[in-house]
Design an enzyme around this catalytic site. Structure first.
Site, short mmCIF file in Angstrom:
data_model
loop_
_atom_site.label_atom_id
_atom_site.label_comp_id
_atom_site.label_asym_id
_atom_site.label_seq_id
_atom_site.Cartn_x
_atom_site.Cartn_y
_atom_site.Cartn_z
N HIS A 290 -5.13 31.12 26.87
CA HIS A 290 -5.56 32.11 27.86
C HIS A 290 -6.42 33.19 27.22
O HIS A 290 -6.15 33.66 26.11
CB HIS A 290 -4.39 32.70 28.65
CG HIS A 290 -3.44 33.56 27.89
ND1 HIS A 290 -3.68 34.90 27.63
CD2 HIS A 290 -2.21 33.29 27.37
CE1 HIS A 290 -2.64 35.41 26.99
NE2 HIS A 290 -1.75 34.47 26.81
N ASP A 302 -1.84 36.47 20.73
CA ASP A 302 -1.60 36.27 22.16
C ASP A 302 -2.82 36.72 22.97
O ASP A 302 -2.85 37.81 23.49
CB ASP A 302 -0.36 37.07 22.58
CG ASP A 302 0.08 36.79 24.01
OD1 ASP A 302 -0.30 35.73 24.56
OD2 ASP A 302 0.81 37.63 24.57
N GLU A 336 -3.62 35.22 32.60
CA GLU A 336 -2.27 34.70 32.36
C GLU A 336 -1.26 35.84 32.29
O GLU A 336 -0.13 35.72 32.77
CB GLU A 336 -2.24 33.89 31.06
CG GLU A 336 -0.91 33.19 30.79
CD GLU A 336 0.14 34.07 30.13
OE1 GLU A 336 1.34 33.74 30.22
OE2 GLU A 336 -0.23 35.10 29.51
N GLU A 337 -1.65 36.96 31.69
CA GLU A 337 -0.70 38.01 31.38
C GLU A 337 -0.10 38.70 32.60
O GLU A 337 1.08 39.03 32.60
CB GLU A 337 -1.34 39.06 30.46
CG GLU A 337 -1.70 38.56 29.06
CD GLU A 337 -0.49 38.25 28.20
OE1 GLU A 337 0.65 38.33 28.70
OE2 GLU A 337 -0.66 37.92 27.03
N ASP A 364 0.31 28.93 23.67
CA ASP A 364 0.53 30.33 24.06
C ASP A 364 1.83 30.86 23.47
O ASP A 364 2.61 31.53 24.14
CB ASP A 364 0.55 30.46 25.59
CG ASP A 364 0.62 31.92 26.04
OD1 ASP A 364 0.31 32.80 25.23
OD2 ASP A 364 1.01 32.16 27.20
N HIS A 436 2.64 41.80 22.49
CA HIS A 436 2.34 42.83 23.50
C HIS A 436 2.40 44.24 22.92
O HIS A 436 2.70 45.20 23.64
CB HIS A 436 3.29 42.72 24.70
CG HIS A 436 3.10 41.49 25.53
ND1 HIS A 436 3.81 41.26 26.69
CD2 HIS A 436 2.28 40.41 25.37
CE1 HIS A 436 3.44 40.10 27.22
NE2 HIS A 436 2.51 39.56 26.42
#
Length: 479
Positions: A290, A302, A336-337, A364, A436
């Site tokens: 992604h 990520d 995606e997030e 992912d 994140h």
């Protein structure tokens, strides 16, 4: 964005395959062990994925859906795939457009507080969070240890800032179950704010979902909607534990300032690139990652490095002049997030062609050391992958783990439509240390390990594109 291609995907593949014509080599090496070894070895000596990761992280940076960074990433990746000679399609997607504002927390009242002393809380807004008044709000903090406790103490919630103080299970992560540990923790981030809002909370806080307690806040989607959109933030593990201790002494109050904005949906794109098949161009093998990231960092693990690994599949095969029997399709998924709108757009466009999708790969979980594959293939097909396992054995990536359902991010809808899904098994024991957070940066990516990921992705995509036997359809219950 002027190069948007509007042709139906399968039609465009057929045209591209026709253009290849006599330029394709007379006979594909197929899944001969020597060919698989050449793909593996070519990937292991290439820095292409590293260079593309560097471009995404250093030149573009954070890529939250709807942001200028996300738009720049679409252009950058599309241009790079064109340079590899791939046929590129930009598939339009409407995406959420959430913008982070000011975010501060301060403990202003607690038992034993010295005169004139307050304490800063390190926090970050969760995606989709509502906003406090510009000057902030001050409210008592209710510390909870579970969703069951929230229900049991429902009468106490109204007018409070609710804190879910639930730690990340690093012991589980250290033993190869990081995904399960993350799932347990993220349930509070995804459900806690919404449930607290429904009971009258003025704001919700969750203990950051991740390991390595270095006072880093971990963002992510909040799960709130228009009906339940209260201010919601993740606090560091250290600050969450501090508040839990202070709450045991007596009443605790916080001043919270969060000023994010939820703007109208923005225009964006999935980046799709095709390497047309020579014999079965209408059959598709997806290799993907992604493209979006959270806004706190450039999202190296990520998911920039995974997108770059998928891009490198094309570079590896081009270098060897290998042309697959089936079409290999690269997809850089958008959103995606915080919504998976890109996956939904692709599924809507390709629902009628789902049976033509032979298999789909998505990476992912970061680009830690790869150990093999998870796959939602039927049990009787497992033995068919022995040649691929043999090719991956020299780099220790020969595990093949069959599951009924992977439910892997952007592929979940395709999997429910019967498309077998594949995902690299990688070392995730420390992945959630930086997940994140502002620390998900290029320096955390190991170039040698990245090359191993490319080798696994390239060999798997090639193997699926050249299999002689059908592997059957995935059988996933509909939600």
């Amino acid at each position: 964005m002027s190069r948007i291609r509007r042709l139906p995907v399968l039609t465009s593949i057929a045209l591209a395959a026709a253009l290849i014509g006599s330029s394709a080599q007379a006979a594909s090496p197929g899944n001969d062990p020597a060919a698989l070894a050449k793909i593996r070895d070519a990937a292991l000596v290439s820095d292409y994925a590293w260079q593309r990761t560097e471009d995404l992280t250093d030149l573009v940076g954070p890529r939250l859906s709807g942001s200028p960074g996300a738009a720049a990433a679409v252009t950058q990746v599309a241009d790079a795939m064109r340079k590899l000679g791939a046929k590129v399609t930009l598939q339009p997607v409407k995406v959420p457009h959430w913008v982070r504002g000011l975010e501060t927390g301060e403990l202003v009242e607690y038992t034993g507080r010295p005169q004139g002393v307050t304490q800063r809380v390190v926090l970050t807004a969760l995606g989709g969070s509502g906003a406090t008044p510009e000057q902030g709000l001050v409210a008592p903090v209710l510390v909870l240890s579970s969703l069951d406790e929230l229900k049991a103490r429902a009468a106490e919630v109204k007018g409070k800032i609710v804190l879910f103080d639930v730690g990340f299970d690093q012991h589980m992560a250290d033993r190869g179950l990081a995904g399960h540990a993350y799932g347990q923790g993220s349930a509070y981030r995804r459900n806690g704010p919404r449930m607290a809002a429904e009971l009258g909370a003025v704001a919700a806080l969750v203990r950051s979902v991740g390991g390595a307690a270095y006072r880093l806040p971990h963002t992510g989607s909040s799960g709130v909607d228009e009906r339940t959109r209260i201010p919601a933030a993740a606090v560091t593990a250290e600050d969450s534990m501090l508040m839990a201790r202070l709450a045991k002494r007596g009443p605790l109050s916080m001043k919270l300032v969060l000023t994010p904005k939820n703007l109208p949906d923005a225009d964006s794109f999935n980046v799709i690139a095709d390497l047309p098949g020579t014999e079965k161009p209408d059959e598709i093998v997806i290799v993907s990652g992604h493209l979006d990231s959270w806004d706190l960092s450039p999202g190296a693990h990520d998911d920039a490095a995974a997108v770059a690994s998928a891009m490198a599949v094309f570079e590896t095969l081009k270098k060897l002049d290998y042309r697959p029997r089936r079409t290999i399709r690269f997809i850089a998924w958008m959103n995606e997030e915080n919504g998976q709108r890109g996956a939904a757009a692709y599924l809507a466009a390709e629902q009628a062609n789902a049976a033509k999708h032979f298999g789909a790969i998505e990476s992912d979980n970061g680009v830690g050391r790869p150990f093999g594959l998870r796959a939602s293939v039927v049990p009787q097909s497992v033995k068919l992958f022995a040649p691929l396992q043999a090719a991956m054995q020299p780099i220790g990536a020969n595990v093949f783990q069959r599951q009924d359902v992977l439910a892997t991010g952007d592929l979940a809808g395709l999997e429910r439509a019967g498309v077998p899904s594949f995902a690299p098994i990688v070392d995730t024991s420390r992945y959630f240390d930086i997940h994140h957070t502002p620390a998900d940066t290029l320096d955390k990516v190991d170039p040698e390990i990245l090359r191993r990921n490319v080798a696994l992705m390239s060999a798997t995509a090639w193997f699926l594109a050249n299999m002689e036997q059908p592997i059957g359809r995935s059988s996933v219950p509909q939600p």
